[in-house]
Design a protein around this motif. Structure first.
Motif, PDB file in Angstrom:
ATOM      1  N   TYR A 315       0.771  -1.214  -0.028  1.00 22.61           N
ATOM      2  CA  TYR A 315      -0.215   0.023  -0.084  1.00 22.61           C
ATOM      3  C   TYR A 315       0.741   1.262  -0.244  1.00 22.61           C
ATOM      4  CZ  TYR A 315      -3.848  -2.962   1.698  1.00 22.61           C
ATOM      5  OH  TYR A 315      -4.720  -4.133   1.637  1.00 22.61           O
ATOM      6  N   LEU A 316       1.786   1.311   0.832  1.00 23.56           N
ATOM      7  CA  LEU A 316       2.727   2.465   0.944  1.00 23.56           C
ATOM      8  C   LEU A 316       2.037   3.786   1.460  1.00 23.56           C
ATOM      9  CD1 LEU A 316       4.904   2.105  -2.381  1.00 23.56           C
ATOM     10  CD2 LEU A 316       5.505   1.348   0.136  1.00 23.56           C
ATOM     11  N   SER A 317       0.745   3.303   2.179  1.00 24.82           N
ATOM     12  CA  SER A 317      -0.106   4.431   2.917  1.00 24.82           C
ATOM     13  C   SER A 317      -0.476   3.921   4.272  1.00 24.82           C
ATOM     14  CB  SER A 317      -1.098   4.748   1.717  1.00 24.82           C
ATOM     15  OG  SER A 317      -1.936   3.422   1.404  1.00 24.82           O
ATOM     16  N   LEU A 318      -1.555   4.617   4.593  1.00 25.69           N
ATOM     17  CA  LEU A 318      -2.417   4.345   5.810  1.00 25.69           C
ATOM     18  C   LEU A 318      -3.253   3.236   5.750  1.00 25.69           C
ATOM     19  CD1 LEU A 318      -2.214   7.690   7.750  1.00 25.69           C
ATOM     20  CD2 LEU A 318      -0.922   5.673   8.500  1.00 25.69           C
ATOM     21  N   ASP A 319      -3.165   2.205   4.842  1.00 26.29           N
ATOM     22  CA  ASP A 319      -3.895   1.214   4.567  1.00 26.29           C
ATOM     23  C   ASP A 319      -3.244  -0.313   5.068  1.00 26.29           C
ATOM     24  OD1 ASP A 319      -6.289   1.886   2.543  1.00 26.29           O
ATOM     25  OD2 ASP A 319      -4.686   2.981   2.431  1.00 26.29           O
ATOM     26  N   LEU A 320      -4.041  -0.973   5.464  1.00 26.98           N
ATOM     27  CA  LEU A 320      -3.468  -2.363   6.226  1.00 26.98           C
ATOM     28  C   LEU A 320      -4.314  -3.449   6.011  1.00 26.98           C
ATOM     29  CD1 LEU A 320      -1.214  -3.473   8.114  1.00 26.98           C
ATOM     30  CD2 LEU A 320      -2.613  -3.023  10.126  1.00 26.98           C
ATOM     31  N   ALA A 321      -3.998  -4.633   5.464  1.00 35.40           N
ATOM     32  CA  ALA A 321      -4.604  -5.816   5.220  1.00 35.40           C
ATOM     33  C   ALA A 321      -4.666  -6.648   6.617  1.00 35.40           C
ATOM     34  CB  ALA A 321      -4.185  -6.447   4.141  1.00 35.40           C
ATOM     35  N   VAL A 322      -5.805  -7.175   7.088  1.00 34.57           N
ATOM     36  CA  VAL A 322      -5.669  -7.953   8.416  1.00 34.57           C
ATOM     37  C   VAL A 322      -6.506  -9.273   8.308  1.00 34.57           C
ATOM     38  CG1 VAL A 322      -6.201  -8.128  10.853  1.00 34.57           C
ATOM     39  CG2 VAL A 322      -5.353  -5.982   9.709  1.00 34.57           C
ATOM     40  N   ARG A 323      -5.916 -10.431   8.516  1.00 33.35           N
ATOM     41  CA  ARG A 323      -6.455 -11.438   8.386  1.00 33.35           C
ATOM     42  C   ARG A 323      -6.302 -12.575   9.407  1.00 33.35           C
ATOM     43  NH1 ARG A 323      -5.114 -15.207   2.840  1.00 33.35           N
ATOM     44  NH2 ARG A 323      -7.342 -16.315   2.904  1.00 33.35           N
ATOM     45  N   VAL A 324      -7.455 -13.241   9.962  1.00 34.55           N
ATOM     46  CA  VAL A 324      -7.409 -14.237  10.808  1.00 34.55           C
ATOM     47  C   VAL A 324      -6.991 -15.628  10.238  1.00 34.55           C
ATOM     48  CG1 VAL A 324      -8.602 -15.569  12.824  1.00 34.55           C
ATOM     49  CG2 VAL A 324      -8.863 -13.065  12.579  1.00 34.55           C
ATOM     50  N   VAL A 325      -5.801 -16.174  11.056  1.00 34.43           N
ATOM     51  CA  VAL A 325      -5.411 -17.613  10.446  1.00 34.43           C
ATOM     52  C   VAL A 325      -5.638 -18.408  11.655  1.00 34.43           C
ATOM     53  CG1 VAL A 325      -4.070 -16.689   8.584  1.00 34.43           C
ATOM     54  CG2 VAL A 325      -3.192 -17.134  10.893  1.00 34.43           C
ATOM     55  N   ASP A 326      -5.815 -19.811  11.083  1.00 32.79           N
ATOM     56  CA  ASP A 326      -6.027 -20.778  12.115  1.00 32.79           C
ATOM     57  C   ASP A 326      -4.898 -21.093  13.088  1.00 32.79           C
ATOM     58  OD1 ASP A 326      -8.674 -21.358  11.405  1.00 32.79           O
ATOM     59  OD2 ASP A 326      -8.081 -23.071   9.876  1.00 32.79           O
ATOM     60  N   ASP A 327      -3.561 -20.949  12.683  1.00 32.29           N
ATOM     61  CA  ASP A 327      -2.328 -21.284  13.492  1.00 32.29           C
ATOM     62  C   ASP A 327      -1.165 -20.931  12.837  1.00 32.29           C
ATOM     63  OD1 ASP A 327      -2.258 -23.209  11.447  1.00 32.29           O
ATOM     64  OD2 ASP A 327      -2.866 -25.040  12.793  1.00 32.29           O
ATOM     65  N   LEU A 328      -0.071 -21.338  13.397  1.00 28.18           N
ATOM     66  CA  LEU A 328       1.074 -20.766  13.049  1.00 28.18           C
ATOM     67  C   LEU A 328       1.433 -21.510  11.389  1.00 28.18           C
ATOM     68  CD1 LEU A 328       4.061 -19.744  13.031  1.00 28.18           C
ATOM     69  CD2 LEU A 328       4.987 -21.392  14.379  1.00 28.18           C
ATOM     70  N   ASP A 329       0.983 -22.655  11.209  1.00 30.90           N
ATOM     71  CA  ASP A 329       1.115 -23.047   9.810  1.00 30.90           C
ATOM     72  C   ASP A 329       0.458 -22.529   8.772  1.00 30.90           C
ATOM     73  OD1 ASP A 329       2.871 -25.336  10.530  1.00 30.90           O
ATOM     74  OD2 ASP A 329       1.234 -26.702  11.527  1.00 30.90           O
ATOM     75  N   ALA A 330      -0.678 -22.089   9.094  1.00 28.46           N
ATOM     76  CA  ALA A 330      -1.473 -21.189   8.197  1.00 28.46           C
ATOM     77  C   ALA A 330      -0.848 -20.014   8.042  1.00 28.46           C
ATOM     78  CB  ALA A 330      -2.999 -21.001   8.891  1.00 28.46           C
ATOM     79  N   ALA A 331      -0.230 -19.458   9.250  1.00 24.92           N
ATOM     80  CA  ALA A 331       0.279 -18.116   8.737  1.00 24.92           C
ATOM     81  C   ALA A 331       1.567 -18.101   8.077  1.00 24.92           C
ATOM     82  CB  ALA A 331       0.839 -17.544  10.215  1.00 24.92           C
TER      83      ALA A 331
END
Length: 419
Positions: A315-331
């Motif tokens: 983005y290079l801006s005040l935008d941020l993507a946020v995602r919930v993942v099941d665990d470390l493996d998913a991350a």
């Protein structure tokens, strides 16, 4: 061959000749040279800021965007910071002449592998006048001449900075041709620089993904590839809430227009109820627009629905993507798919999770419980940086003096012949 091409080649030949002089300077001479450049920058602050004002006005007229305008801006404080960075480089250990390997053959021939300058370092970049000074300082300290193509957006600023540095070189009895620019040749200058094999020894691009891709694909000069920063912070199940909030806010908001700013935050599902409500409020209060998956959107009505494009967005801006993942493996799976191999950080109190993250994430810089904003040559103690390499050949991560040297073998014998 066009007249422009001939003129550029002549300028590059002058740089090649000057590189021989720079390469023979000892550490004290290079220190004096850089201190003279720093003093000259301080003395010319008003002229530099005035030139920069022309670039800023042109940038606003051309609607280049807030992120590029921020990178383009030079005020008295930023000029002082440039001079301070040059002084920091001036006192760093000289990388030239370091003995990297030493051995004696059975026949008595003594061999040493030592660090030597590349010769002529080229750089193509855009809307970043600080790069003009940073790369020149690092190149000179490591015994190299430098040829710069800074782009039309910063042309007035870069011209003023190059004039100041060339004047400082001349004042020290050093050829000013060791610092060159091809900005006045426009895109033809960039093309000539990319194809100056034999005159330019290595080329470092810095800027947008499209600029870097152009340099990598079109250059016949060897390229050290810097890359885009789709940077991740992963909040593990055991992440401390205060660290999670403070690190994410710092990584996103301290300077959102730079490549080490976080662009995606991943949250362990078991920690979402504990971490996300407060974090989302804090991000909103800081002016950050969150692009979230349906789970994230359920915590705050201000969240914008994320699309697949958001996970790959720088983005290079005040935008941020946020995602919930099941665990470390998913991350880890998400990071493997979308990372540009720049910087990733895990926030956790679990040593096992931290060690897995350090071992399995394939990026230039991998952090535990720290802001991604630390991926920076100055923060790493390099004084400044040439760029942040996301490739794996020769240099990776923030590039300082050592990355602007090559090697050669020196042999000392007493009459040996091969049998």
């Amino acid at each position: 061959m066009t007249t422009i091409a001939v003129s550029v080649q002549e300028r590059l030949r002058l740089a090649k000749d000057a590189a021989r002089q720079i390469g023979l300077l000892d550490a004290d001479a290079k220190t004096s040279l850089l201190n003279a450049i720093a003093d000259a920058l301080d003395a010319a602050t008003d002229d530099i800021v005035l030139a920069n004002a022309d670039d800023l006005e042109r940038g606003r007229t051309n609607a280049i965007g807030d992120a590029l305008l921020d990178r383009l801006r030079l005020d008295a404080g930023r000029v002082a910071a440039l001079a301070a960075a040059v002084r920091d480089v001036a006192v760093l250990p000289d990388p030239v002449g370091r003995v990297l390997d030493r051995r004696t053959l059975p026949n008595g021939l003594a061999l040493e592998k030592v660090a030597v300058p590349f010769g002529v370092v080229g750089s193509i970049y855009e809307a970043r006048p600080n790069v003009t000074v940073d790369i020149a300082a690092l190149a000179l300290r490591s015994g190299n001449a430098v040829v710069l193509r800074g782009g039309s957006a910063a042309q007035s600023s870069n011209a003023a900075l190059v004039t100041v540095m060339r004047g400082a070189l001349a004042s020290q009895g050093v050829s000013p041709e060791a610092v060159q620019t091809v900005d006045d040749f426009g895109r033809d200058g960039a093309r000539a620089l990319m194809n100056a094999r034999g005159l330019v020894d290595v080329l470092v691009p810095r800027g947008s993904a499209s600029l870097i891709e152009t340099v990598v694909t079109e250059s016949t000069v060897p390229v050290i590839e810097t890359g885009a920063g789709v940077v991740h912070v992963y909040l593990d199940e055991t992440a401390r809430a205060d660290w999670a909030r403070e690190i994410v806010l710092n990584a996103k908001t301290q300077r959102p227009s730079v490549c080490n700013a976080v662009e995606t935050v991943l949250v362990h599902r078991a920690a979402a109820d504990r971490l996300l409500p407060e974090l989302l409020v804090s991000l909103a209060e800081a002016g950050v627009s969150v692009h979230g998956d349906p789970t994230v959107a359920g915590y705050d009505p201000r969240v914008v629905a994320a699309t697949d494009a958001d996970w790959a967005a720088e983005y290079l801006s005040l935008d941020l993507a946020v995602r919930v993942v099941d665990d470390l493996d998913a991350a880890l799976d998400h990071i493997r798919r979308y990372s540009t191999h720049h910087t990733e950080s895990i926030i956790t109190d679990d040593d096992t999770a931290a060690q897995r993250f350090l071992a399995e994430v394939d990026s230039a810089v991998v952090l535990v419980n720290a802001s991604t904003r630390f991926t920076d040559g100055g923060e790493f103690g390099f004084g400044a940086e040439v760029g942040i390499s996301t490739q794996k050949l020769h240099a990776r991560g923030p590039m300082g003096l050592a990355e602007l040297t090559s090697t050669k073998w020196l042999g000392r014998g007493d009459g040996q012949v091969r049998v």
